[in-house]
Design an enzyme around this catalytic site. Structure first.
Site, mmCIF file in Angstrom:
data_model
loop_
_atom_site.group_PDB
_atom_site.id
_atom_site.type_symbol
_atom_site.label_atom_id
_atom_site.label_comp_id
_atom_site.label_asym_id
_atom_site.label_seq_id
_atom_site.Cartn_x
_atom_site.Cartn_y
_atom_site.Cartn_z
ATOM 1 N N HIS A 1 -43.150 -50.642 79.456
ATOM 2 C CA HIS A 1 -42.395 -49.980 78.390
ATOM 3 C C HIS A 1 -41.316 -49.088 79.001
ATOM 4 O O HIS A 1 -41.607 -48.255 79.860
ATOM 5 C CB HIS A 1 -43.347 -49.164 77.502
ATOM 6 C CG HIS A 1 -44.232 -50.035 76.672
ATOM 7 N ND1 HIS A 1 -45.589 -49.828 76.528
ATOM 8 C CD2 HIS A 1 -43.940 -51.141 75.928
ATOM 9 C CE1 HIS A 1 -46.099 -50.768 75.736
ATOM 10 N NE2 HIS A 1 -45.115 -51.575 75.361
ATOM 11 N N GLU B 1 -41.390 -44.979 79.275
ATOM 12 C CA GLU B 1 -42.516 -44.308 79.926
ATOM 13 C C GLU B 1 -42.185 -44.081 81.399
ATOM 14 O O GLU B 1 -42.769 -44.688 82.294
ATOM 15 C CB GLU B 1 -43.784 -45.155 79.695
ATOM 16 C CG GLU B 1 -44.095 -45.262 78.199
ATOM 17 C CD GLU B 1 -45.046 -46.395 77.811
ATOM 18 O OE1 GLU B 1 -45.662 -47.006 78.706
ATOM 19 O OE2 GLU B 1 -45.164 -46.672 76.599
ATOM 20 N N ARG C 1 -38.166 -48.661 73.949
ATOM 21 C CA ARG C 1 -39.487 -49.104 74.421
ATOM 22 C C ARG C 1 -39.506 -50.575 74.853
ATOM 23 O O ARG C 1 -40.125 -50.940 75.849
ATOM 24 C CB ARG C 1 -40.489 -48.905 73.272
ATOM 25 C CG ARG C 1 -41.849 -49.595 73.416
ATOM 26 C CD ARG C 1 -42.704 -49.286 72.201
ATOM 27 N NE ARG C 1 -43.890 -50.112 72.061
ATOM 28 C CZ ARG C 1 -45.103 -49.781 72.537
ATOM 29 N NH1 ARG C 1 -45.275 -48.659 73.193
ATOM 30 N NH2 ARG C 1 -46.123 -50.575 72.322
ATOM 31 N N HIS D 1 -49.020 -47.016 82.060
ATOM 32 C CA HIS D 1 -48.220 -46.593 80.902
ATOM 33 C C HIS D 1 -48.299 -45.071 80.787
ATOM 34 O O HIS D 1 -48.963 -44.401 81.557
ATOM 35 C CB HIS D 1 -48.790 -47.216 79.612
ATOM 36 C CG HIS D 1 -48.616 -48.694 79.514
ATOM 37 N ND1 HIS D 1 -47.708 -49.299 78.672
ATOM 38 C CD2 HIS D 1 -49.256 -49.715 80.142
ATOM 39 C CE1 HIS D 1 -47.779 -50.602 78.781
ATOM 40 N NE2 HIS D 1 -48.720 -50.902 79.672
ATOM 41 N N GLU E 1 -53.024 -44.759 80.770
ATOM 42 C CA GLU E 1 -52.020 -43.997 80.021
ATOM 43 C C GLU E 1 -51.980 -42.637 80.690
ATOM 44 O O GLU E 1 -52.915 -41.834 80.540
ATOM 45 C CB GLU E 1 -52.444 -43.841 78.557
ATOM 46 C CG GLU E 1 -52.369 -45.138 77.754
ATOM 47 C CD GLU E 1 -51.174 -45.158 76.808
ATOM 48 O OE1 GLU E 1 -50.048 -44.821 77.233
ATOM 49 O OE2 GLU E 1 -51.379 -45.511 75.645
#
Ligand code: DDK
Ligand code: ZN
Length: 417
Positions: free
Chosen positions: A176, A179, A234, A304, A378
């Site tokens: 993405h 990020e 994104r 991410h 994440e």
């Protein structure tokens, strides 16, 4: 001097970088179904950029919903929230200030490569070539494909060169575009691997026995777009017939329960699954590479941000995967290793139950292909800055994440034969 200033102004005017003056990021806490409906209605009437979850379809009760809205809509949104009685707070009061504030590692030359700055794609790719040529015994560069807009997608293979093929770990970043701390981590990993090989016993044994493929930026076009035009982009940048909307979500485009759950078939959505599995050439390039090396790849790690989670399959179904208990205990061990450094707390669990169902993700796809140790990270934070994590947090974020990645790698290595 005046001429330079004038040229500067013209350049700024021509490049049309999106500004976010007065725009807000709000955290909403829906606790009843009416609240969920309010959020969905809102997203149909004005432009709402979903930060968490990634799209309105994924909103349910009892989860935090972080949204970015424009300045002119703010008063109306607050009225609506007040009337519905939904709990909410302002995470970011002026998004442009946060965008400007994230480049806080000044004093480091803006053009040169730095592990503590957000580097442009150009800078990252030049640095990758240098890393390969100056560490030829350990590192080699490979181009695995070409993006929609024609940029090369490159990875570094890191490991002691041997005559026999070694088992491998695949690590990717930058699926993405917005990020940014994700590519920063892949660069950090490469630096650590090269600089601690021969000194750190775990890294030495890992790179003697295994190879690590590190792909710092999958979504190269999107990443460039976040530097030139829209910091909060994104998706990929693919154009398609029948719509003026651009791009698909690469993490909904893998062939794993494709577009069945937690993904959108609307090309304008931020979770658009694409026209078919692997319709995005960047996704196809990664999938082809992993398929080709499937006999050797033992672990798939994808980075991410944000939310501080360590997820594993499945996301396309609530069913538990067959290695659930092992993957959970490794995730918990990795999260506690991570926490030992700065007390950063992670939650771990299978994707669907831990954040939201999301079909077409790379981790589920790799797992079903046969890569048992498949994890999605994440990284920081939990919403204070979200995607706009300041550069001053790159170093601590990467240091703590290294502990988790090395914990997983050690487990993989221990279970090789
Ligand atoms: O793609 C997403 O929405 C997040 C990262 Se921003 C991860 C979702 C869980 C793993 C999907 N397989
Ligand atoms: Zn992501």
């Amino acid at each position: 001097m005046k001429v330079l200033l004038l040229l500067g102004l013209v350049a700024v005017a021509l490049s049309e970088v999106t500004r976010y003056d007065g725009e807000l990021v709000l955290r909403l806490k829906p606790v009843v179904d009416e609240h969920v409906q309010v959020i969905k209605t809102l997203s149909e009437s004005i432009k709402v950029d979903f930060w968490k979850p990634d799209s309105p379809e994924l909103v349910t009760i009892d989860i935090d919903v972080d949204i970015h809205i424009s300045a002119p809509h703010a008063a109306m949104v607050f009225t609506m929230l007040q009337q519905s009685g939904m709990e909410h707070k302002v995470l970011i009061g002026d998004l442009q200030t946060a965008v400007d504030g994230q480049r806080d590692n000044n004093g480091i030359s803006p053009r040169a490569h730095s592990y503590e700055k957000y580097n442009s794609l150009e800078t990252i790719q030049a640095w990758m070539s240098t890393m390969a040529s100056t560490n030829a015994a350990l590192v080699s560069k490979q181009v695995i494909g070409t993006s929609f807009e024609g940029r090369s997608i490159e990875l570094l293979k890191i490991g002691k060169k041997t005559s026999t093929t070694k088992p491998a770990i695949f690590l990717d970043c930058g699926i993405h575009a917005r990020e940014w701390v994700s590519p920063a981590f892949c660069q950090w990993f490469i630096k650590e691997a090269v600089s601690t090989y021969g000194a750190d016993s775990q890294m030495t044994s890992l790179l003697d026995q295994m190879d690590v493929y590190v792909l710092p930026v999958i979504n190269v076009d999107g990443y460039v777009h976040t530097f030139t035009t829209d910091r909060l982009w994104r998706k990929t940048r693919s154009r398609r017939a029948g719509t003026s909307c651009i791009g698909a979500d690469p993490n909904r485009n893998f062939d794993a329960g494709w577009c069945t759950l937690g993904a959108s078939s609307n090309p304008c959505s931020d979770t658009y699954c694409g026209s078919s599995p692997e319709s995005e050439v960047e996704v196809k390039a990664v999938a082809d590479f992993i398929r080709k090396n499937k006999a050797t790849i033992k672990a798939y790690l994808t980075i991410h941000s944000y939310s501080q989670l360590l997820l594993f399959p499945y996301s396309y179904t609530y069913n538990l995967c067959k290695d659930h208990s092992e993957l959970l205990s490794v995730a918990e061990g990795a999260a506690s290793a991570l926490r030992s450094l700065y007390n950063t707390r992670y939650t771990s669990g299978p994707g669907a139950a831990t954040i939201y169902p999301a079909a077409g993700g790379s981790d589920d796809w790799a797992y079903d292909l046969g890569v048992k140790y498949s994890y999605t990270f994440e990284l920081r934070d939990t919403g204070r800055y979200g995607f706009l994590l300041p550069e001053s947090q790159i170093k601590p974020t990467c240091q703590e994440t290294m502990l988790a990645v090395k914990y997983i790698a050690a487990h993989v290595q221990k279970n090789l034969y």
